[in-house]
Motif scaffolding. Structure first.
Motif, short mmCIF file in Angstrom:
data_model
loop_
_atom_site.label_atom_id
_atom_site.label_comp_id
_atom_site.label_asym_id
_atom_site.label_seq_id
_atom_site.Cartn_x
_atom_site.Cartn_y
_atom_site.Cartn_z
N ALA A 1 0.83 -1.19 0.00
CA ALA A 1 0.00 0.00 0.00
C ALA A 1 0.86 1.24 0.00
O ALA A 1 2.05 1.18 0.32
N VAL A 2 0.25 2.33 -0.36
CA VAL A 2 0.95 3.61 -0.33
C VAL A 2 0.18 4.52 0.61
O VAL A 2 -1.02 4.70 0.43
N ILE A 3 0.85 5.02 1.63
CA ILE A 3 0.17 5.96 2.50
C ILE A 3 1.12 7.12 2.77
O ILE A 3 2.31 6.89 2.97
N HIS A 4 0.57 8.32 2.68
CA HIS A 4 1.43 9.50 2.77
C HIS A 4 2.53 9.37 1.71
O HIS A 4 3.64 9.84 1.91
N GLY A 5 2.26 8.65 0.63
CA GLY A 5 3.26 8.45 -0.41
C GLY A 5 4.33 7.44 -0.08
O GLY A 5 5.27 7.24 -0.82
N VAL A 6 4.18 6.77 1.06
CA VAL A 6 5.20 5.79 1.48
C VAL A 6 4.75 4.40 1.04
O VAL A 6 3.65 3.97 1.38
N THR A 7 5.59 3.72 0.28
CA THR A 7 5.26 2.37 -0.15
C THR A 7 5.67 1.38 0.92
O THR A 7 6.83 1.35 1.34
N VAL A 8 4.71 0.57 1.36
CA VAL A 8 4.99 -0.50 2.33
C VAL A 8 4.69 -1.81 1.63
O VAL A 8 3.61 -1.97 1.06
N ARG A 9 5.63 -2.70 1.61
CA ARG A 9 5.41 -4.03 1.06
C ARG A 9 5.40 -5.02 2.20
O ARG A 9 6.45 -5.32 2.77
N ARG A 10 4.20 -5.48 2.53
CA ARG A 10 4.05 -6.45 3.62
C ARG A 10 4.68 -7.77 3.22
O ARG A 10 4.56 -8.19 2.06
N ALA A 11 5.32 -8.44 4.18
CA ALA A 11 5.90 -9.76 3.96
C ALA A 11 6.77 -9.80 2.69
O ALA A 11 6.66 -10.71 1.88
N ALA A 12 7.61 -8.79 2.53
CA ALA A 12 8.57 -8.78 1.42
C ALA A 12 9.54 -9.95 1.57
O ALA A 12 10.08 -10.45 0.59
N LEU A 13 9.76 -10.39 2.82
CA LEU A 13 10.58 -11.57 3.09
C LEU A 13 9.70 -12.64 3.73
O LEU A 13 8.92 -12.34 4.65
N THR A 14 9.84 -13.86 3.27
CA THR A 14 9.13 -14.99 3.89
C THR A 14 9.74 -15.26 5.27
O THR A 14 10.82 -14.75 5.59
N GLU B 1 13.19 -16.61 4.87
CA GLU B 1 14.13 -15.55 4.48
C GLU B 1 14.46 -14.65 5.67
O GLU B 1 15.62 -14.24 5.85
N GLN B 2 13.46 -14.36 6.49
CA GLN B 2 13.71 -13.54 7.69
C GLN B 2 14.71 -14.22 8.61
O GLN B 2 15.63 -13.58 9.13
N ALA B 3 14.53 -15.54 8.81
CA ALA B 3 15.45 -16.28 9.68
C ALA B 3 16.86 -16.30 9.08
O ALA B 3 17.86 -16.14 9.80
N ASP B 4 16.95 -16.48 7.76
CA ASP B 4 18.26 -16.50 7.09
C ASP B 4 18.94 -15.14 7.21
O ASP B 4 20.14 -15.05 7.51
N LEU B 5 18.17 -14.08 6.97
CA LEU B 5 18.74 -12.73 7.05
C LEU B 5 19.16 -12.42 8.48
O LEU B 5 20.24 -11.85 8.71
N LEU B 6 18.35 -12.84 9.45
CA LEU B 6 18.73 -12.65 10.86
C LEU B 6 20.07 -13.32 11.15
O LEU B 6 20.94 -12.72 11.79
N ILE C 1 27.15 -6.26 2.35
CA ILE C 1 25.69 -6.26 2.55
C ILE C 1 25.14 -7.64 2.17
O ILE C 1 25.45 -8.15 1.09
N PRO C 2 24.31 -8.25 3.03
CA PRO C 2 23.76 -9.58 2.73
C PRO C 2 22.94 -9.58 1.43
O PRO C 2 22.21 -8.62 1.14
N ALA C 3 23.05 -10.67 0.67
CA ALA C 3 22.38 -10.79 -0.63
C ALA C 3 20.86 -10.63 -0.50
O ALA C 3 20.21 -10.05 -1.38
N LEU C 4 20.28 -11.15 0.57
CA LEU C 4 18.83 -11.03 0.74
C LEU C 4 18.39 -9.57 0.86
O LEU C 4 17.32 -9.18 0.38
N ALA C 5 19.22 -8.76 1.51
CA ALA C 5 18.91 -7.33 1.65
C ALA C 5 19.07 -6.63 0.29
O ALA C 5 18.25 -5.79 -0.08
N LEU C 6 20.11 -7.02 -0.46
CA LEU C 6 20.30 -6.44 -1.80
C LEU C 6 19.12 -6.76 -2.71
O LEU C 6 18.70 -5.94 -3.54
#
Ligand code: MD6
Ligand code: FE
Length: 210
Positions: free
Chosen positions: A12-25, A28-33, A91-96
């Motif tokens: 969604a876009v609010i105040h012009g800010v794009t939020v992507r929910r669950a961009a990482l599964t 992926e969150q555990a791997d990035l952590l 920088i971790p590949a998942l973040a890139l």
């Protein structure tokens, strides 16, 4: 994680800010952590002073060429850890991969890593120490939910808040690139991702001229 806020479906876009929910599964969150924990072992998170001479409640470290820094001389980017003088890890590949969902012209040269323990918050600020505001700042949230506040490009502009959950990505770009924003509070223990609770926020940005 399902968004509790009816204003926010998946993306969604609010105040012009794009939020992507669950961009990482979840995986992926555990791997990035895991990758962030490895970075934090060699590049220990440190506490910074605010411009007012008070210590920030958030601890910070970085990956990539640059890390944001603050002391009585002011705000700037540094290229070596303030305690060890070592360069920051890559920088971790998942973040890139998350960055490239929003920006393909240039790679980020800084991934700031903010750790929020119980009671930590971040005051309203602008991200304005980078060379070119034509590039976005992309944020990734991991761990406990955080109440994010965003206003306009003047400190006095009205603000709104919404919750950022583990795995969400958010981008400040265009008219919002210089919007004031901050974290009011976190729901400590509200996510099982970090074994001892707390929240990590990664912000990817382009510091140097491309
Ligand atoms: C945080 N985020 O989420 C703090 N800055 O912990 C930021 O300061 C931020 O989320 C620039 C762009 C996106 C952000
Ligand atoms: Fe910021």
């Amino acid at each position: 994680m399902a968004a509790q806020d009816p204003l926010f479906p998946e993306s969604a876009v609010i105040h012009g800010v794009t939020v992507r929910r669950a961009a990482l599964t979840g995986t992926e969150q555990a791997d990035l952590l895991g990758e962030i924990q490895d970075i934090a072992r060699v590049s220990r998170p440190f506490s910074l002073m605010t411009g007012w001479g008070k210590p920030m409640s958030v601890k910070m470290t970085a990956a990539g060429r640059f890390c944001w820094f603050s002391d009585r001389r002011g705000y700037r980017y540094i290229e070596a850890h303030p305690e060890t003088n070592a360069a920051f890890p890559p920088i971790p590949a998942l973040a890139l991969a998350v960055w490239s969902q929003f920006e393909t012209r240039v790679p980020p040269d800084c991934c700031l890593i903010n750790y929020y323990g119980e009671g930590a918050r971040m005051g309203l600020h602008q991200d304005r120490d980078e060379a070119d505001f034509g590039y976005p700042v992309v944020s990734i949230s991991l761990g406990d939910p955080a109440l994010f506040r965003i206003g306009g490009i003047e400190r006095k502009d009205p603000t709104r808040s919404f919750w950022l959950e583990s795995g969400d990505a958010m981008v400040l770009q265009g008219d919002n690139r210089l919007a004031f924003h901050g974290i009011d509070r976190i729901k400590f223990g509200g996510s099982g991702l970090l074994p001892k609770g707390g929240r990590l926020n990664l912000t990817l940005r382009r510091v140097a001229e491309a």
